[in-house]
Design a protein around this motif. Structure first.
Motif, mmCIF file in Angstrom:
data_model
loop_
_atom_site.group_PDB
_atom_site.id
_atom_site.type_symbol
_atom_site.label_atom_id
_atom_site.label_comp_id
_atom_site.label_asym_id
_atom_site.label_seq_id
_atom_site.Cartn_x
_atom_site.Cartn_y
_atom_site.Cartn_z
ATOM 1 N N ASP A 1 26.956 64.204 107.024
ATOM 2 C CA ASP A 1 26.217 63.496 108.082
ATOM 3 C C ASP A 1 25.273 62.544 107.332
ATOM 4 O O ASP A 1 24.490 62.798 106.403
ATOM 5 C CB ASP A 1 25.150 64.759 108.650
ATOM 6 N N HIS A 2 24.957 61.475 107.977
ATOM 7 C CA HIS A 2 24.229 60.330 106.948
ATOM 8 C C HIS A 2 23.297 59.766 108.035
ATOM 9 O O HIS A 2 23.535 59.402 109.247
ATOM 10 C CB HIS A 2 25.250 59.472 106.382
ATOM 11 N N VAL A 3 22.184 59.002 107.275
ATOM 12 C CA VAL A 3 21.289 58.212 108.176
ATOM 13 C C VAL A 3 21.222 56.895 107.116
ATOM 14 O O VAL A 3 20.779 56.792 105.862
ATOM 15 C CB VAL A 3 19.967 58.990 108.162
ATOM 16 N N PHE A 4 21.296 55.813 107.964
ATOM 17 C CA PHE A 4 21.096 54.540 107.176
ATOM 18 C C PHE A 4 20.061 53.546 108.098
ATOM 19 O O PHE A 4 19.841 53.864 109.296
ATOM 20 C CB PHE A 4 22.297 53.608 107.243
ATOM 21 N N CYS A 5 19.454 52.888 107.379
ATOM 22 C CA CYS A 5 18.608 51.619 108.064
ATOM 23 C C CYS A 5 18.590 50.289 107.548
ATOM 24 O O CYS A 5 18.955 50.162 106.356
ATOM 25 C CB CYS A 5 17.288 52.340 107.870
ATOM 26 N N SER A 6 18.073 49.447 108.288
ATOM 27 C CA SER A 6 17.978 48.130 107.831
ATOM 28 C C SER A 6 17.012 47.472 107.090
ATOM 29 O O SER A 6 16.089 48.726 106.627
ATOM 30 C CB SER A 6 18.175 47.179 109.199
ATOM 31 N N SER A 7 17.032 46.401 106.383
ATOM 32 C CA SER A 7 16.189 46.180 105.561
ATOM 33 C C SER A 7 14.604 45.969 106.077
ATOM 34 O O SER A 7 13.581 46.074 105.111
ATOM 35 C CB SER A 7 16.403 44.835 104.791
ATOM 36 N N GLN A 8 14.418 46.083 107.296
ATOM 37 C CA GLN A 8 13.135 45.998 108.070
ATOM 38 C C GLN A 8 12.457 47.478 108.175
ATOM 39 O O GLN A 8 11.220 47.459 108.595
ATOM 40 C CB GLN A 8 13.182 45.413 109.325
ATOM 41 N N ILE A 9 13.347 48.281 107.418
ATOM 42 C CA ILE A 9 12.818 49.833 107.780
ATOM 43 C C ILE A 9 12.895 50.326 106.244
ATOM 44 O O ILE A 9 13.540 50.308 105.556
ATOM 45 C CB ILE A 9 13.709 50.627 108.595
ATOM 46 N N THR A 10 11.623 50.926 106.052
ATOM 47 C CA THR A 10 11.517 51.819 104.787
ATOM 48 C C THR A 10 11.767 53.202 104.888
ATOM 49 O O THR A 10 10.929 53.998 105.958
ATOM 50 C CB THR A 10 10.328 51.531 104.066
ATOM 51 N N PRO A 11 12.815 54.086 104.339
ATOM 52 C CA PRO A 11 12.779 55.591 104.793
ATOM 53 C C PRO A 11 11.955 56.323 103.833
ATOM 54 O O PRO A 11 11.783 55.945 102.671
ATOM 55 C CB PRO A 11 14.355 55.784 104.252
#
Length: 353
Positions: free
Chosen positions: A316-326
């Motif tokens: 199970d994975h979570v990814f985000c675009s460059s506009q978002i910081t995890p």
């Protein structure tokens, strides 16, 4: 001889570690070898301990191996420090709830999941297998803790019943199902209004490995050495073929979601869900070409999200675009109402890409 065995282990570990570059459509069987990466990682660790105890000057071999395999090791087992979550960050939970079946432990599986989500109070909960097939209405319960709820049924047949759902405090502007061929799986993009931003959240349940109970039992027997030696080659080959076929189907699904992400790259985007694939896989590597892997960037440890015996993987994975910081992405092992553990992550929308 031992030094040669260690060198061979290092070479294979590196080859396996970088096998996530192999497209399963072109090389189905070769794409399955990433699952063996932890085995070679463990073997190299054993060599390191052996050399330190008996001949410390040879320890350079496993150490060099770890350095050469730094990239796949950091993907499989990142070691990030805990971060301070800034104000305004969004708390997201991605969770395959196993159709609220309770993981064969709870008769009231739905209530256990509901209570967990109410306790965690996420801003967005993306659920896979979010189906309401018997004795209750999911929406009626979720409306008590989430202002906005939507579920899209992917398949409803005698053989399978599957759905993807989102439960959130943010207004839902629209939803779009991403087009690709699958009999029971799918991907759905929900467009949310988050203050002055439009956030796209893509919830996914990619192709499973289609291993039935007998396949899983035989796999455990192979690992434990309980299967007749004459049967191991044939059974192993059959399992590999099933895994390879699933990998090839999953690759086309991954590419379809990537195309959707690329078309909407001017929006902040979150991609999450049950990928049914390990960290060392084409699925994770391909998605990470366009997006940030939140666990690799902000998580710690192995993060085993599939909790069945002998199948301990982070799928199970979570990814985000460059506009978002995890921040502080983690696998939450405190709830066992499914065959998956939920993935929890905080995400702060920073601005334009």
């Amino acid at each position: 001889m031992l030094a040669g065995a260690n060198v061979a282990t290092v070479i294979v570990m590196c080859l396996v570690g970088f096998s996530d570059r192999v497209n399963p459509v072109d090389h189905p069987l070769l794409s399955t070898v990433g699952m063996t990466f932890p085995l070679f990682l463990l073997l190299n660790m054993c060599f390191l301990f052996f050399w330190i105890i008996f001949k410390w000057r040879m320890a350079w071999i496993p150490i060099l191996g770890f350095l050469c395999a730094y990239v796949p090791i950091s993907i499989y087992m990142p070691l990030n420090l805990r971060q301070d979550v800034p104000d305004g960050a969004i708390k997201l939970i991605s969770y395959n709830v196993c159709s609220y079946g309770g993981n064969y432990k709870y008769e009231n599986g739905f209530e256990v999941v509901r209570d967990y989500l109410m306790e965690q109070q996420p801003d967005i909960a993306c659920l896979q297998e979010d189906v309401d097939s018997w004795r209750r209405n999911v929406f009626k319960e979720y409306e008590k803790c989430f202002a906005n709820n939507d579920t899209l049924v992917l398949s409803k047949t005698a053989a399978s019943f599957n759905a993807l759902g989102i439960h959130t405090r943010f207004p839902i502007l629209k939803r779009e199902r991403i087009d690709y061929q699958s009999s029971a799986n799918g991907s759905v993009a929900w467009w949310l209004k988050v203050e002055d931003d439009t956030l796209i959240v893509i919830n996914n349940h990619f192709e499973s490995c289609h291993l039935n109970s007998d396949d899983r039992r035989q796999y455990r027997q192979i690992l434990k050495g309980e299967m007749n030696r004459d049967s191991v080659p044939a059974e192993s080959r059959m399992l590999l073929i099933k895994l390879a076929e699933a990998n090839a189907k999953r690759a086309t699904e991954i590419d379809a979601v990537r195309s959707y992400v690329q078309e909407h790259s001017h929006y902040p985007i979150i991609v999450c869900g049950d990928f049914n694939d390990s960290p060392i896989s084409y699925s994770r590597h391909a998605m990470a070409q366009d997006l940030t892997d939140c666990f690799v960037t902000s998580g710690r440890g192995i993060g085993l999200s599939y909790n069945q015996k002998a199948f301990l993987f982070r799928i199970d994975h979570v990814f985000c675009s460059s506009q978002i910081t995890p921040y502080n992405c983690r696998v939450s092992a405190e709830i066992d109402a499914s065959d998956h553990y939920p993935v929890v992550c905080w995400l702060k929308i920073d601005g334009k890409p």
